[in-house]
Design a protein around this motif. Structure first.
Motif, PDB file in Angstrom:
ATOM      1  N   GLY A  26      40.222  39.350  28.220  1.00  0.00           N
ATOM      2  CA  GLY A  26      39.535  38.362  28.589  1.00  0.00           C
ATOM      3  C   GLY A  26      40.102  37.673  30.104  1.00  0.00           C
ATOM      4  N   LEU A  27      41.130  38.120  30.466  1.00  0.00           N
ATOM      5  CA  LEU A  27      41.518  37.634  31.753  1.00  0.00           C
ATOM      6  C   LEU A  27      40.837  38.234  32.922  1.00  0.00           C
ATOM      7  CD1 LEU A  27      45.537  37.920  31.396  1.00  0.00           C
ATOM      8  CD2 LEU A  27      44.192  35.858  31.149  1.00  0.00           C
ATOM      9  N   ILE A  28      40.234  39.618  32.666  1.00  0.00           N
ATOM     10  CA  ILE A  28      39.411  40.089  33.757  1.00  0.00           C
ATOM     11  C   ILE A  28      37.859  39.887  33.199  1.00  0.00           C
ATOM     12  CG2 ILE A  28      38.638  42.497  34.699  1.00  0.00           C
ATOM     13  CD1 ILE A  28      41.600  43.043  34.227  1.00  0.00           C
ATOM     14  N   LEU A  72      39.163  39.811  51.542  1.00  0.00           N
ATOM     15  CA  LEU A  72      38.656  39.316  50.118  1.00  0.00           C
ATOM     16  C   LEU A  72      40.017  39.352  49.270  1.00  0.00           C
ATOM     17  CD1 LEU A  72      35.635  41.378  49.211  1.00  0.00           C
ATOM     18  CD2 LEU A  72      35.874  38.951  49.277  1.00  0.00           C
ATOM     19  N   THR A  73      41.033  40.429  49.634  1.00  0.00           N
ATOM     20  CA  THR A  73      42.129  40.403  48.678  1.00  0.00           C
ATOM     21  C   THR A  73      43.154  39.339  49.121  1.00  0.00           C
ATOM     22  OG1 THR A  73      41.969  42.703  48.524  1.00  0.00           O
ATOM     23  CG2 THR A  73      44.152  41.770  47.961  1.00  0.00           C
ATOM     24  N   PHE A  79      43.509  32.128  46.035  1.00  0.00           N
ATOM     25  CA  PHE A  79      42.671  31.541  44.829  1.00  0.00           C
ATOM     26  C   PHE A  79      43.378  31.653  43.494  1.00  0.00           C
ATOM     27  CE2 PHE A  79      39.082  31.424  47.523  1.00  0.00           C
ATOM     28  CZ  PHE A  79      38.690  30.228  47.445  1.00  0.00           C
ATOM     29  N   LEU A  80      44.336  32.744  43.334  1.00  0.00           N
ATOM     30  CA  LEU A  80      45.056  33.073  42.153  1.00  0.00           C
ATOM     31  C   LEU A  80      46.020  32.158  42.230  1.00  0.00           C
ATOM     32  CD1 LEU A  80      45.333  34.699  39.589  1.00  0.00           C
ATOM     33  CD2 LEU A  80      46.870  36.567  40.760  1.00  0.00           C
ATOM     34  N   ARG A  81      46.711  32.043  43.361  1.00  0.00           N
ATOM     35  CA  ARG A  81      48.087  31.140  43.205  1.00  0.00           C
ATOM     36  C   ARG A  81      47.745  29.528  43.165  1.00  0.00           C
ATOM     37  NH1 ARG A  81      51.848  33.889  47.698  1.00  0.00           N
ATOM     38  NH2 ARG A  81      52.722  35.493  46.304  1.00  0.00           N
ATOM     39  N   LYS A  82      46.555  29.366  43.852  1.00  0.00           N
ATOM     40  CA  LYS A  82      46.229  27.632  43.933  1.00  0.00           C
ATOM     41  C   LYS A  82      45.386  27.400  42.919  1.00  0.00           C
ATOM     42  CE  LYS A  82      44.631  24.335  46.778  1.00  0.00           C
ATOM     43  NZ  LYS A  82      45.693  23.526  47.150  1.00  0.00           N
ATOM     44  N   TYR A  83      44.286  28.350  42.295  1.00  0.00           N
ATOM     45  CA  TYR A  83      43.661  27.713  41.028  1.00  0.00           C
ATOM     46  C   TYR A  83      43.897  28.813  39.932  1.00  0.00           C
ATOM     47  CZ  TYR A  83      41.382  25.121  45.160  1.00  0.00           C
ATOM     48  OH  TYR A  83      41.263  24.613  46.285  1.00  0.00           O
ATOM     49  N   LYS A  84      44.622  29.650  39.723  1.00  0.00           N
ATOM     50  CA  LYS A  84      44.843  30.495  38.707  1.00  0.00           C
ATOM     51  C   LYS A  84      43.373  31.274  38.292  1.00  0.00           C
ATOM     52  CE  LYS A  84      49.020  29.155  38.023  1.00  0.00           C
ATOM     53  NZ  LYS A  84      49.676  29.460  39.280  1.00  0.00           N
ATOM     54  N   LYS A  85      42.448  31.552  39.337  1.00  0.00           N
ATOM     55  CA  LYS A  85      41.188  32.142  39.255  1.00  0.00           C
ATOM     56  C   LYS A  85      41.558  33.676  40.049  1.00  0.00           C
ATOM     57  CE  LYS A  85      38.880  28.602  37.400  1.00  0.00           C
ATOM     58  NZ  LYS A  85      38.603  28.437  36.162  1.00  0.00           N
ATOM     59  N   MET A  88      37.988  36.407  42.799  1.00  0.00           N
ATOM     60  CA  MET A  88      38.086  36.858  44.303  1.00  0.00           C
ATOM     61  C   MET A  88      39.165  37.893  44.455  1.00  0.00           C
ATOM     62  SD  MET A  88      36.719  36.032  47.395  1.00  0.00           S
ATOM     63  CE  MET A  88      36.072  34.627  47.477  1.00  0.00           C
ATOM     64  N   LEU A  89      40.091  38.108  43.959  1.00  0.00           N
ATOM     65  CA  LEU A  89      41.141  38.887  44.055  1.00  0.00           C
ATOM     66  C   LEU A  89      40.609  40.240  43.437  1.00  0.00           C
ATOM     67  CD1 LEU A  89      43.931  39.981  44.656  1.00  0.00           C
ATOM     68  CD2 LEU A  89      44.800  39.413  42.500  1.00  0.00           C
ATOM     69  N   LEU A  90      39.780  40.246  42.360  1.00  0.00           N
ATOM     70  CA  LEU A  90      39.050  41.353  41.724  1.00  0.00           C
ATOM     71  C   LEU A  90      38.038  41.946  42.707  1.00  0.00           C
ATOM     72  CD1 LEU A  90      38.474  40.257  37.823  1.00  0.00           C
ATOM     73  CD2 LEU A  90      39.795  42.313  38.669  1.00  0.00           C
ATOM     74  N   LEU A  91      37.323  41.216  43.379  1.00  0.00           N
ATOM     75  CA  LEU A  91      36.262  41.752  44.189  1.00  0.00           C
ATOM     76  C   LEU A  91      37.092  42.325  45.228  1.00  0.00           C
ATOM     77  CD1 LEU A  91      34.186  38.544  45.023  1.00  0.00           C
ATOM     78  CD2 LEU A  91      33.342  40.663  43.571  1.00  0.00           C
TER      79      LEU A  91
END
Length: 178
Positions: A26-28, A72-73, A79-85, A88-91
């Motif tokens: 569910g995290l992905i 993108l990475t 975005f992962l660090r700042k917003y826990k999303k 974008m990292l997956l893209l």
């Protein structure tokens, strides 16, 4: 690769990672994985092969570069660090996988653009769609990954349908099956 190779192999790689890392399912968002697996082609094919064919003479341009996947990475890490999303990292990760599946190391002037110059090389591929279809029926290095990718996508699609999770997948991108 044409289509299922990118979709299926990328999905399989990300699913293996998810299992190996013991991440909670569910995290992905697998909708993002599917989009990212095709993102370089979604961007470059219309631009390089259709809209500006006479300019680029190449259907692998900007988004088939390490620069694109790297940016993108990096944005994804932010975005992962700042917003826990992690979308974008997956893209970014899926774009890197796309470059590997396309054997972009065979085209260093594209892969490392703009290091070798600002102009993209002309790829003497003629009609890339016709060439791809010909390779699809004659080249095992082409049709075997497509077949494997198709099997992976079919497997997950059938499991989602059997478990009545298609609606959940479409809404949330989660894939709680095994």
């Amino acid at each position: 690769m044409i289509f299922f190779g990118h979709l299926g192999l990328t999905t399989g790689i990300i699913k293996v990672y998810e299992k190996a890392a013991h991440k909670d399912e569910g995290l992905i968002d697998y909708r993002v994985v599917l989009t990212g697996s095709l993102l370089p082609d979604i961007i470059d094919k219309p631009i390089g092969a259709f809209l500006f064919r006479n300019t680029f003479h190449n259907s692998r341009i900007f988004s088939h570069t390490l620069l694109f996947a790297g940016l993108l990475t990096l944005a994804g890490i932010y975005f992962l660090r700042k917003y826990k999303k992690n979308n974008m990292l997956l893209l970014g990760i899926c774009s890197f996988i796309h470059l590997l599946l396309d054997s972009m190391w065979e085209y260093p002037a594209i892969l490392f653009w703009p290091y070798f110059g600002w102009k993209f090389p002309v790829r003497p591929e003629g009609n890339w769609m016709q060439e791809s279809l010909l390779r699809f029926v004659t080249d095992p290095g082409y049709y075997i990954p497509e077949f494997i990718g198709f099997i992976i996508i079919a497997y997950y699609s059938i499991k989602l349908a059997k478990n009545k999770q298609l609606k959940t997948f479409v809404r949330h991108g989660t894939c709680h099956i095994d």
